[in-house]
Design an enzyme around this catalytic site. Sequence first.
Site, PDB file in Angstrom:
ATOM      1  N   GLU A   1      18.939  24.209   1.765  1.00  0.00           N
ATOM      2  CA  GLU A   1      17.677  23.735   1.197  1.00  0.00           C
ATOM      3  C   GLU A   1      17.536  22.223   1.276  1.00  0.00           C
ATOM      4  O   GLU A   1      16.448  21.706   1.535  1.00  0.00           O
ATOM      5  CB  GLU A   1      17.521  24.208  -0.253  1.00  0.00           C
ATOM      6  CG  GLU A   1      17.216  25.702  -0.390  1.00  0.00           C
ATOM      7  CD  GLU A   1      18.428  26.601  -0.209  1.00  0.00           C
ATOM      8  OE1 GLU A   1      19.568  26.068  -0.203  1.00  0.00           O
ATOM      9  OE2 GLU A   1      18.254  27.825  -0.063  1.00  0.00           O
TER      10      GLU A   1
ATOM     11  N   HIS B   1      15.930  34.573  -9.488  1.00  0.00           N
ATOM     12  CA  HIS B   1      14.753  35.031  -8.740  1.00  0.00           C
ATOM     13  C   HIS B   1      13.550  35.072  -9.672  1.00  0.00           C
ATOM     14  O   HIS B   1      12.626  35.844  -9.468  1.00  0.00           O
ATOM     15  CB  HIS B   1      14.984  36.407  -8.111  1.00  0.00           C
ATOM     16  CG  HIS B   1      16.131  36.438  -7.142  1.00  0.00           C
ATOM     17  ND1 HIS B   1      17.429  36.581  -7.549  1.00  0.00           N
ATOM     18  CD2 HIS B   1      16.160  36.299  -5.797  1.00  0.00           C
ATOM     19  CE1 HIS B   1      18.224  36.552  -6.488  1.00  0.00           C
ATOM     20  NE2 HIS B   1      17.488  36.371  -5.420  1.00  0.00           N
TER      21      HIS B   1
END
Lengths: 369, 390
Positions: A104, A174
């Site tokens: 990322e 999540h």
Amino acid sequence: MRAFRSFYQNLEQQKRKKCMKFCSLNAPHTSYTAATMVKTETDNRTEKMNMVTAINDALRIALSADPTSIVFGEDVAFGGVFRCTMGLKHEFGSDRVFNFPLCEQGIVGFAIGYAAVGHTAIAEIQFADYIFPAFDQIVSEAAKYRYRSGGEFSCGKLTVRAPYGAVGHGGHYHSQSPEAYFSHTPGLKVVMPRDPIKAKGLLLASIRDDNPVIFLEPKAFYRATVAEVPLGDYIEPLERAEIVRRGNDVTIVGWGAQVKLLEKACDMANKIGISCELIDLQTILPWDARTIEQSVRKTGRLVVSHEAPKTSGFAAEIAATIQERCFLSLEAPIQRICGYDAPFPLIFEKHYLPDTLKIFEAIKKTMQF
Amino acid sequence: MLSWIKRSKSIPKQLILQRTILHSQLVTILNVDGEMVDSMSKPAMKQSAILQSYQKMICMKIMDSILYDAQRQGRISFYMTSYGEEAVSFGTAAALDAKDMVFAQYREPGVLMWRGFQYQDFADQCFGNIDGHGKGRQMPVHYGSKALNYHTISSPLATQIPHAVGAAYAFKLSKEKRIAVCYLGEGAASEGDFHAGLNAAATRDCPVLFVVRNNGYAISTPRKDQYRGDGIAPRGIGYGISFTRVDGNDLLAVYEATKRAREFSLQNNKPVILELMCYRTGHHSTSDDSTRYRPVDEISDFKECFDPLLRVKRYLIKHELWSEEQDVVLKDTERLNMLKALQIAERKRKPGLDTMFEDIYDKKPALIAEQEQEMWEHIAKYPEEYTIES
């Protein structure tokens, strides 16, 4: 292009059942106002789209309109784990729509460099929960690029998309809503849409805005909300809150997926004679304090709600600012209905979330004060 | 079948460990005495360029000593010298194209000097005055120049590495005949962004040159605490990136390696790692006393034996391109020029206070405008307490 669109929409119909497992909400069609919409084309046609197809449509328009634009991230090339980039590689080539190594900080760093030489970078972080490895790049680099160079350089053509929020069974990593972390960083814009129409318009505005934008998409709504989305190229202005419903008794503020729950709570309140003014903040940073201020001056009461934990959540900023500005108008303490100060839990998600009933109770509480 | 499966064999009784240390070759062209190591070959760097680089290296050293002293006198808040690494800056800069985009760490101002940044530009930034790059917002030495294709320095280490890769990718897609050049120290190579950038550069086939200044120390941390592999360059093997290791005190070798690396990178759309072995003879910064963690003899040995300026000077004198007299004259003149720039920079006014609220975004948001207004109202009450130092 049109044939292709219907192709993947058919594909989606087939897969909807499967995908519903991932989306806890099965909401009806969203009501919307198109008052703020800025059309850049005279195409008045609309098409039924969910948030995934609306985002896909926005990306397609962005890629078509700007030859320097690229769309990339983890697993983007085959269509993305949420299918937001379906068909784009096929249409625009693997140089412009591509997979990035699983890293990322690399994704955002690369996007900053690409944007810093004047090209348009649309990066995807697979889940907002995984944006933190890129926190340094976003906060230290993207946000300060223009300021630190005295305006000589900028990475304004950078947009980072990431799915955020509760999804029914996302557990710790999540489900998160990280907007407040970024709201503490001058130089960034943070945008969160509530439905497919807003998602397309706000995403196109974010891509074209000359500032780095973190665009957080409510993944629970990817397939659960469907609306008649304009087919043409249009933008919804950033930095502007939208009054979704007019009311006189209490101002309700939220953003992203939470707006849907707020609407339901407003309906419940309406049934017992409370008139709610519902505001979708839309842009978290820089935020539209004036619209909320004007509303609270009228109603005298404010309820702010978000999924993220309460302490230092963005509701705190709104509450403090409105208290400063509307002290004499306030007739009750400002209510914050938020996630609890716990990591996002798996089996207790229903109990953890600031749901319709919790909001309804807060509305009643503020009225009874 | 996948090729690696085809090649695999059953695991032997004893697990075979691969060698971990390569001891890559170090490329040198000029020896310590200023003579060609391989007397038969001809250096790629033109004699005029060698002379020009040497003169700039002198300028750099003079600027460093004057600005370092200015910090000691409290006239500027901070400074970092490039002592011992002058050949790194000028050897690479001379071999690059002016349109190649530079993403530097902070110890490469020589590249800017080569491209045309003047003493005045450096001094203005260090004083944060109205003409300095960045409107006085960043610490001294955080230079940048859009006109000279040199992105503004930022303090967080290694963040510029993936930036350079992204920029290189943009150049590749738009078919511009230029590369991105990323400078970093061997300490910064331990950051995650190094890994992120190199892996991305390899997988996206980006024309980017990573110039690693391996100067032995990251502040107080010596190499042995920084890594246990064979330095930085051979890490390229793991990423699929070509690399070379060069004597960073040797201007001619740095130039030639950079030139070839640039050509390779541009022609093949591939990244290259160039590791330049050198020694940080100065302190890390004005906030550091390096004698607390390394022996003084070590510093003086390197200064005597490996000084990058001395080596070029010996070469130039041998070839009758330069003389000791010219050396003295140049140093005296440049010293005066630099001192003049310093005095001018010191007298220039600071940027207006309103600029503190500019460039945060492209346009000023309402909430920021309100905060600015609050500041003005407050200052109006206590004007004497908030004068801007000039």
